[in-house]
Motif scaffolding. Structure first.
Motif: not given
Lengths: 622, 220
Positions: A40, A198, A202, A308, A311-312, B18, B214-216, B218-220
């Motif tokens: 991804k 994690y 990231m 996003k 969301l962050k 998390f 989705n949150n993760f 987005a974090a990525a």
């Protein structure tokens, strides 16, 4: 709620299998998840839409990066650390990659710290601590850095306001080194732990991507080339543009300023926007041809990005809330522990008080069975008993000796009491006992002095009187003389020395008197000298009279004693002393004036202390 | 047979690790879904069943007595759990449960689902005791322990008079149906719910998983 599996409705079950299966599944799951995540990420990074967005962001990232670099250089120059700017930049880049913190945040934090410390290495160490605290508590890195910078200068209020386990009172009682040590102890490894999660990984990847953007912005052409976008013409134009800008900028102003401003101009210029739009259209077209799917427009991509970001932000808010909750819980736990410790201390104090009380009782018991004290008390009682037994029969010497012994025992007892008081740290009692001891010592000293003086007196009397009586030569001479005058009558009451006529001794010659009245200095001195001479004569006569009186008393005593039978030797027979009628004139050559003075003083002193001049073994007066 | 999920346990772990807030939200959502079932199930517990069953227990016995039925205790014993269960013998874990844990409540819930007419009297067997052979009835668990041969049936009839046993297993398809989803209170309530709550719980879990992922992303 103990659950009986027989009477339960299980909802949404999952087969987890045996342990071995579970582990295998977990490993597989992790592997597949990792692969998916990687795929991804790669997909996201190298999709056509992303490339376009990446290109735009890169320019901005490079611009920001240059701003940060310039800010860092300026600030370091201000604190005379400009020479270290390249190394610190590298340090910050590495730190950003290691922790996932944005390079800008780290730069700002470092600038704050370096301004406070004026020392690059100290600022680096403090930055590491600030990172630990920030990642350990969820506090903003800049806030923590500012607080540390202020604390370095002695202002600990900001650090207390961080609420990371310090109270204002605690901070005021510590110097910065102690505070730093405590912080390092409390938060050591927090950054490493956070990075190991994690989310931390990231963040590190994200930071790496950001740095990649910067690099791409720095070398936009090579970045586009890496993205495998075949837009050669655009490449050439942008390369040429970059080179031109670089050359222009290098002419008069610093490279960084110009690069930043030129890139901003590029961003703002319609020409650049047009180029980028063409670039975007090309990429979208290529993407559609390659993938068969319509690549999203920049607006769509921006909308997604905004979603996003939201969301962050939501996630960050949750993280802050969690951190606040965790902090609240930690503080609550600390308060509970503190209360517990206080209670423990109170209990220990209560126990100690009981022990002290017991020790006091034990001390009292020891006092009761203190052999030294018992012996001294017994000795005092024995002395008192001895005094009582002797009663009126005791000689003064015996009484004095007994008084001395008793006083010594009293002093010894007081010394023991004083030792105890000092050991008990009983200041009041020790003071009282000291005073009492001094008084008793003074009394003892007086007694001892009296003994000494009595001894001296004894010696003096022995030299003075008994020598005439006991010395055989003198005795023989006296007997011979008495025999010569046998028959004559010795009148003890007759005056030994005739008194001189001193009538008119105070009279002064008229001449002297008139001159004295007139104030003639010689006459005044003469009158004063005359007065002094008369005074001395009177004193001498008085002393002689006292000595003669004492001698007379002694002679009277001897005479009185002679009235008793067997009291005196034969030559003291009063009959032998019966003198002829003619008076005997005894002339005393005054060789004893000093001795008389000594005797006189001794008599006066002993009389003052109430001591009898008769001593042990002496003839007692009837 | 309850619906089986995949990855739900791991998802719950990840949520808790998390995004604890999200995990708590999921638990609250599940609780809100399960609470009505519990309320209904509690309503199936009667105030009295048999007058003798509610009498006080003897206090000086050395064995565990037959538990006294107390309606309040039995109702309190019905509850829900939103934490994942332990692994059962078959290797399954449940993400949520509704349970009837009081002894008397469990008896009321399940009495008669295996033997609707009560356990039968044990057969007469020979016994050798103190050097004498005689006859006695079998004392195994599968047999009635009462001297009254109709005791079990009378007891179950009395319970049936207050509430019937309902099979909550609505699974279709091949295989034998387990009797273990039958009961008078929680199973009846679960059966009357018709699977709506079950679906809602699963949906809630899935929804949370999606939010989490989705949150993760987005974090990525």
């Amino acid at each position: 709620m103990a659950v009986d599996p027989q009477v339960v409705v299980n909802i949404a079950t999952e087969f987890t299998g045996k342990k071995a299966f579970k582990e295998a599944e977990t490993a597989t799951s992790k592997l597949s998840k990792g692969v998916k995540t990687l795929a991804k990420s790669l997909g996201l990074a190298f999709s056509v839409g992303a490339v376009v967005r990446f290109g735009k962001q890169s320019v901005k990232a490079f611009s920001d990066s240059q701003k940060e670099a310039k800010l860092l250089a300026t600030q370091l120059n201000a604190v005379n650390l400009g020479f270290a700017s390249p190394f610190i930049g590298q340090f910050i880049d590495k730190l950003a990659l290691a922790t996932g913190k944005a390079g800008g945040d780290l730069t700002n934090a470092f600038v704050s710290l370096s301004q406070a410390t004026g020392d690059a290495s100290t600022a680096q160490a403090l930055l590491q601590t600030a990172l630990d605290v920030s990642l350990g508590t969820g506090k903003d890195l800049q806030t923590v850095s500012n607080a540390l910078a202020r604390a370095y200068k002695g202002e600990t209020t900001a650090l207390a306001k961080l609420r990371i386990g310090f109270t204002t009172a605690e901070l005021k009682g510590k110097n910065f080194d102690e505070i730093l040590k405590t912080l390092n102890n409390n938060f050591k490894g927090a950054a490493a732990n956070a990075v190991d999660t994690y989310a931390g990984k990231m963040a590190r990847l994200s930071e790496a991507v950001d740095m990649a953007k910067e690099k791409l912005g720095e070398g936009l052409v090579s970045g586009l080339d890496d993205a495998s976008i075949s837009i050669d013409d655009l490449q050439v134009k942008i390369i040429n543009l970059g080179e031109a800008l670089g050359k222009t900028a290098a002419g008069s102003v610093s490279f960084a300023d110009k690069i930043i401003s030129q890139f901003q101009r590029i961003q703002d210029s319609s020409a650049a926007q047009g180029l980028l739009n063409i670039f975007e259209a090309l990429v979208r077209g290529v993407g559609f041809i390659v993938t068969g799917e319509l690549v999203p427009t920049m607006d769509q991509a921006s909308a997604r990005l905004a979603g996003k970001e939201a969301l962050k932000e939501q996630e960050r808010g949750r993280a802050r809330l969690r951190a606040a909750k965790a902090l609240g819980k930690a503080e609550k736990d600390n308060a509970a522990n503190k209360l517990k410790n206080e209670k423990k201390i109170t209990d220990e104090k209560a126990i100690q008080a009981k022990l002290d009380k017991a020790a006091l009782a034990l001390g009292k018991g020891e006092d009761v069975f203190d052999l030294d004290k018992i012996q001294i008390q017994a000795a005092i009682l024995a002395k008192q008993d001895e005094i009582n037994k002797l009663g009126a029969n005791a000689t003064d010497q015996q009484k004095l000796q007994l008084a001395n012994d008793a006083q010594r025992l009293t002093v010894k007892q007081l010394m023991l009491d004083l030792e105890d008081a000092i050991a008990d740290k009983d200041v009041e009692r020790a003071t009282t006992l000291s005073k009492q001891l001094n008084t008793e010592l003074a009394i003892l000293g007086t007694l001892t002095g009296q003994t000494y003086k009595l001894g001296e007196i004894d010696k003096i009397l022995e030299r003075f009187k008994p020598k005439d009586l006991i010395n055989l030569d003198n005795l023989d001479a006296a007997i011979k003389k008495l025999n010569e005058i046998m028959g004559s009558k010795f009148d003890f009451l007759s005056p030994i020395m005739p008194s001189q006529d001193r009538t008119g001794i105070n009279d002064l010659s008229p001449d002297i008197t008139s001159r004295y009245v007139a104030g003639d200095p010689e006459a005044v001195r003469a009158v004063e000298a005359h007065a002094d001479a008369i005074s001395m004569l009177a004193e001498s006569e008085l002393a002689l009279a006292d000595a003669l009186l004492a001698e007379s008393e002694r002679a009277l005593n001897i005479a009185t004693a002679s009235l008793t039978t067997g009291g005196l030797p034969d030559f003291f027979n009063p009959g032998a002393f019966r003198m002829r009628d003619e008076p005997i004139r005894i002339e005393i050559v005054d060789k004893t004036s000093g001795l008389i003075e000594v005797v006189q003083n001794a008599v006066i002193e002993n009389t003052r202390y109430g001591n009898s001049l008769t001593y042990s073994g002496n003839l007692t007066a009837i | 047979m309850p619906t089986e999920l995949k990855g739900a346990i791991e998802a719950r772990k990840a949520l808790r690790k998390f995004t604890p807030d999200l995990s708590k939200e999921l638990q609250k959502e599940m609780a809100a879904l399960l609470k009505p079932i519990v309320t209904v199930a509690r309503g199936f517990i009667p105030a009295t069943v048999l007058s003798g069953w509610s009498k006080a227990e003897a206090s000086d016995t050395k064995y565990r007595q037959f538990p006294r039925f107390d309606a309040a205790t039995a109702r309190r014993g019905i509850g829900y759990r939103t934490a994942p269960s332990k692994v059962n013998r078959s290797g399954f874990r449940a993400l949520a449960r509704i349970a009837n844990v009081s002894a008397a409540g469990a008896i009321y819930e399940t009495a008669g689902r295996l033997n609707p007419d009560g356990r039968s009297q044990g057969p007469v067997v020979d016994r050798y005791l103190n050097g004498v052979y005689d006859k006695t009835t079998h004392t195994g668990r599968q047999y009635s322990q009462s001297l009254n041969p109709n005791a079990g049936k009378q007891f179950i009839d009395a319970l049936d008079a207050t509430g019937r046993i309902v099979d909550a297993n609505n699974q279709t398809g091949r295989g034998r149906r387990s009797r273990k989803m039958k009961g008078r209170a929680i199973y009846r309530a679960w059966a009357e719910d018709g699977g709506k709550t079950n679906a809602a719980v699963i949906k809630a879990i899935e929804k949370t998983k999606i939010i989490f992922n989705n949150n993760f992303k987005a974090a990525a």
